[in-house]
Design a protein around this motif. Structure first.
Motif, mmCIF file in Angstrom:
data_model
loop_
_atom_site.group_PDB
_atom_site.id
_atom_site.type_symbol
_atom_site.label_atom_id
_atom_site.label_comp_id
_atom_site.label_asym_id
_atom_site.label_seq_id
_atom_site.Cartn_x
_atom_site.Cartn_y
_atom_site.Cartn_z
ATOM 1 N N THR A 1 -40.528 79.345 -25.920
ATOM 2 C CA THR A 1 -39.689 78.785 -26.048
ATOM 3 C C THR A 1 -39.405 77.500 -26.810
ATOM 4 O OG1 THR A 1 -41.264 76.998 -24.316
ATOM 5 C CG2 THR A 1 -39.591 79.424 -22.807
ATOM 6 N N ARG A 2 -40.041 76.791 -27.007
ATOM 7 C CA ARG A 2 -39.960 76.070 -28.199
ATOM 8 C C ARG A 2 -41.588 75.374 -29.367
ATOM 9 N NH1 ARG A 2 -41.988 72.844 -24.306
ATOM 10 N NH2 ARG A 2 -43.641 71.274 -24.149
ATOM 11 N N LEU A 3 -40.731 75.757 -30.798
ATOM 12 C CA LEU A 3 -42.053 75.523 -31.769
ATOM 13 C C LEU A 3 -42.198 74.095 -31.849
ATOM 14 C CD1 LEU A 3 -44.098 76.400 -33.516
ATOM 15 C CD2 LEU A 3 -41.912 76.847 -35.480
ATOM 16 N N SER A 4 -43.278 73.641 -31.806
ATOM 17 C CA SER A 4 -43.736 72.404 -32.610
ATOM 18 C C SER A 4 -44.503 72.054 -33.351
ATOM 19 C CB SER A 4 -43.679 71.150 -31.327
ATOM 20 O OG SER A 4 -45.330 71.535 -30.770
ATOM 21 N N PHE A 5 -45.048 71.153 -33.803
ATOM 22 C CA PHE A 5 -46.222 71.256 -35.257
ATOM 23 C C PHE A 5 -46.895 69.867 -34.964
ATOM 24 C CE2 PHE A 5 -42.195 73.053 -37.051
ATOM 25 C CZ PHE A 5 -42.744 74.472 -37.323
ATOM 26 N N LEU A 6 -48.950 70.049 -35.692
ATOM 27 C CA LEU A 6 -49.363 69.502 -35.413
ATOM 28 C C LEU A 6 -49.647 68.760 -36.610
ATOM 29 C CD1 LEU A 6 -51.731 70.570 -32.479
ATOM 30 C CD2 LEU A 6 -50.039 68.232 -32.469
ATOM 31 N N ASP B 1 -30.208 83.957 -25.806
ATOM 32 C CA ASP B 1 -30.644 83.018 -25.029
ATOM 33 C C ASP B 1 -31.453 82.018 -26.546
ATOM 34 O OD1 ASP B 1 -31.895 81.423 -23.307
ATOM 35 O OD2 ASP B 1 -32.866 83.064 -22.672
ATOM 36 N N VAL B 2 -31.878 80.604 -25.876
ATOM 37 C CA VAL B 2 -31.793 79.279 -26.959
ATOM 38 C C VAL B 2 -33.470 78.629 -26.322
ATOM 39 C CG1 VAL B 2 -29.524 78.412 -26.321
ATOM 40 C CG2 VAL B 2 -30.916 77.693 -25.339
ATOM 41 N N CYS B 3 -34.046 78.310 -27.297
ATOM 42 C CA CYS B 3 -35.174 78.615 -27.940
ATOM 43 C C CYS B 3 -34.920 77.035 -28.748
ATOM 44 C CB CYS B 3 -36.116 79.077 -27.974
ATOM 45 S SG CYS B 3 -35.533 80.101 -29.893
ATOM 46 N N ALA B 4 -36.626 76.345 -29.129
ATOM 47 C CA ALA B 4 -36.151 75.152 -29.870
ATOM 48 C C ALA B 4 -37.210 74.410 -30.781
ATOM 49 C CB ALA B 4 -35.763 73.739 -28.953
ATOM 50 N N ILE B 5 -36.924 73.762 -32.018
ATOM 51 C CA ILE B 5 -37.683 73.756 -32.842
ATOM 52 C C ILE B 5 -37.727 72.388 -33.024
ATOM 53 C CG2 ILE B 5 -38.706 73.844 -35.020
ATOM 54 C CD1 ILE B 5 -37.507 76.637 -35.377
ATOM 55 N N GLU B 6 -39.103 71.274 -32.806
ATOM 56 C CA GLU B 6 -39.410 70.064 -33.139
ATOM 57 C C GLU B 6 -39.509 69.887 -33.394
ATOM 58 O OE1 GLU B 6 -41.889 69.122 -28.947
ATOM 59 O OE2 GLU B 6 -40.469 70.206 -27.678
ATOM 60 N N VAL C 1 -40.035 83.381 -31.241
ATOM 61 C CA VAL C 1 -39.840 84.687 -30.537
ATOM 62 C C VAL C 1 -38.530 83.861 -30.186
ATOM 63 C CG1 VAL C 1 -40.388 87.409 -29.605
ATOM 64 C CG2 VAL C 1 -41.626 85.837 -31.522
ATOM 65 N N CYS C 2 -37.526 84.426 -30.002
ATOM 66 C CA CYS C 2 -36.294 83.778 -28.879
ATOM 67 C C CYS C 2 -35.719 84.725 -28.260
ATOM 68 C CB CYS C 2 -35.338 82.925 -29.542
ATOM 69 S SG CYS C 2 -35.554 81.700 -30.484
ATOM 70 N N GLY D 1 -44.868 78.892 -22.467
ATOM 71 C CA GLY D 1 -43.988 79.353 -24.217
ATOM 72 C C GLY D 1 -44.294 78.744 -24.974
ATOM 73 N N SER D 2 -44.620 77.026 -24.690
ATOM 74 C CA SER D 2 -44.779 76.705 -26.458
ATOM 75 C C SER D 2 -45.662 77.273 -27.275
ATOM 76 C CB SER D 2 -45.127 75.198 -25.556
ATOM 77 O OG SER D 2 -46.268 75.180 -25.449
ATOM 78 N N VAL D 3 -45.382 76.455 -28.064
ATOM 79 C CA VAL D 3 -46.206 77.147 -29.536
ATOM 80 C C VAL D 3 -46.502 75.716 -30.582
ATOM 81 C CG1 VAL D 3 -46.381 78.838 -31.841
ATOM 82 C CG2 VAL D 3 -45.795 79.571 -29.737
ATOM 83 N N ARG D 4 -47.765 75.540 -30.905
ATOM 84 C CA ARG D 4 -47.733 74.683 -31.652
ATOM 85 C C ARG D 4 -48.288 74.569 -32.371
ATOM 86 N NH1 ARG D 4 -50.239 69.307 -28.705
ATOM 87 N NH2 ARG D 4 -51.955 70.544 -28.280
ATOM 88 N N VAL D 5 -48.327 74.655 -33.987
ATOM 89 C CA VAL D 5 -48.750 75.345 -35.152
ATOM 90 C C VAL D 5 -49.603 73.328 -36.339
ATOM 91 C CG1 VAL D 5 -48.076 76.134 -37.541
ATOM 92 C CG2 VAL D 5 -47.415 76.845 -35.448
ATOM 93 N N ARG D 6 -50.329 74.217 -36.153
ATOM 94 C CA ARG D 6 -50.932 72.755 -37.196
ATOM 95 C C ARG D 6 -50.088 73.066 -38.903
ATOM 96 N NH1 ARG D 6 -54.970 70.081 -35.341
ATOM 97 N NH2 ARG D 6 -55.610 71.245 -33.150
ATOM 98 N N PHE D 7 -49.565 72.247 -39.160
ATOM 99 C CA PHE D 7 -48.737 72.539 -40.518
ATOM 100 C C PHE D 7 -49.770 72.598 -41.839
ATOM 101 C CE2 PHE D 7 -46.213 71.277 -44.673
ATOM 102 C CZ PHE D 7 -45.033 71.069 -44.038
#
Length: 227
Positions: free
Chosen positions: A221-226, A144-149, A139-140, A125-131
């Motif tokens: 579940t969470r969003l992070s960036f490259l 419930d909870v989700c996270a942004i790293e 989408v949460c 459920g993780s999502v990684r986006v190239r900044f």
């Protein structure tokens, strides 16, 4: 004997097909001057290279990089070898680069790595986006909870969310110098859509937040960036 040949972007030592028009002075090779051909081909770039090599067995061909399946369609009338190679290079675009030296009758083909996707999704459920290459969206599940790293070492200067029914709170992960910021996100309403703006010491994030209609809807579940 010298002549001018108009081709797409040419290096001094050979052809380098891109988008601009250049004019190159090159020494005419006997094959280029004396021979023209009608060629009809549909297939891969690798296959087209072999077809051209059969027409000129003395031409040396070298390949660099991982060979990719680059589609090529040729339908040329009374074309020289330069014409054929130029058209092949044009169609290869950003997938491969063709460089041809008339003096040594050598063709070098550099296959380029496939472009990496702007958004990568994991089975967890993780999502990684190239900044900077795609609009980030999270989408949460409602209530419930989700996270942004964020990137390690980033510090938040300002945090704004458009809809007050979304709770966003920063949290630290790790110890001291190795810690990184994580934003804990909790939507309070179903099918809500808003925007989160996060200003840090390095960049500004504009993230779309969206809550689900039911517990059965797909969510992240969470969003992070490259970077």
């Amino acid at each position: 004997m010298w002549t001018r040949i108009a081709v797409r972007s040419v290096e001094v030592r050979g052809m380098h097909v891109k988008s601009l028009w250049f004019v190159m002075l090159m020494l005419l090779a006997p094959w280029t001057v004396a021979k023209s051909l009608d060629i009809s081909y549909r297939g891969s770039l690798a296959g087209a290279l072999e077809a051209v090599r059969q027409l000129d067995p003395e031409m040396k061909v070298s390949r660099l990089g991982s060979i990719r399946d680059v589609p090529v369609v040729l339908d040329l009338k009374q074309a020289s070898k330069i014409d054929v190679l130029t058209e092949m290079g044009r169609q290869a675009g950003d997938q491969a680069e063709l460089k041809y030296s008339v003096r040594s009758n050598q063709l070098t083909v550099v296959f380029k790595e496939a472009a990496k996707p702007a958004v990568e999704r994991g089975l967890d459920g993780s999502v990684r986006v190239r900044f900077g290459q795609a609009k980030p969206e999270l989408v949460c599940q409602t209530l419930d909870v989700c996270a942004i790293e964020l990137e390690r070492g980033e510090k938040i200067h300002r945090l704004d969310v458009g809809d007050s029914r979304w709770e966003v709170s920063p949290s630290l992960v790790g110890e001291k110098e190795t810690s990184s910021l994580v934003l804990i996100v909790r939507p309070q309403a179903q099918q809500s859509r808003t925007r989160l703006l996060v200003s840090t010491n390095r960049r500004v994030y504009a993230i779309t937040l969206r809550s689900t209609a039911s517990a059965d809807d797909a969510s992240d579940t969470r969003l992070s960036f490259l970077y």
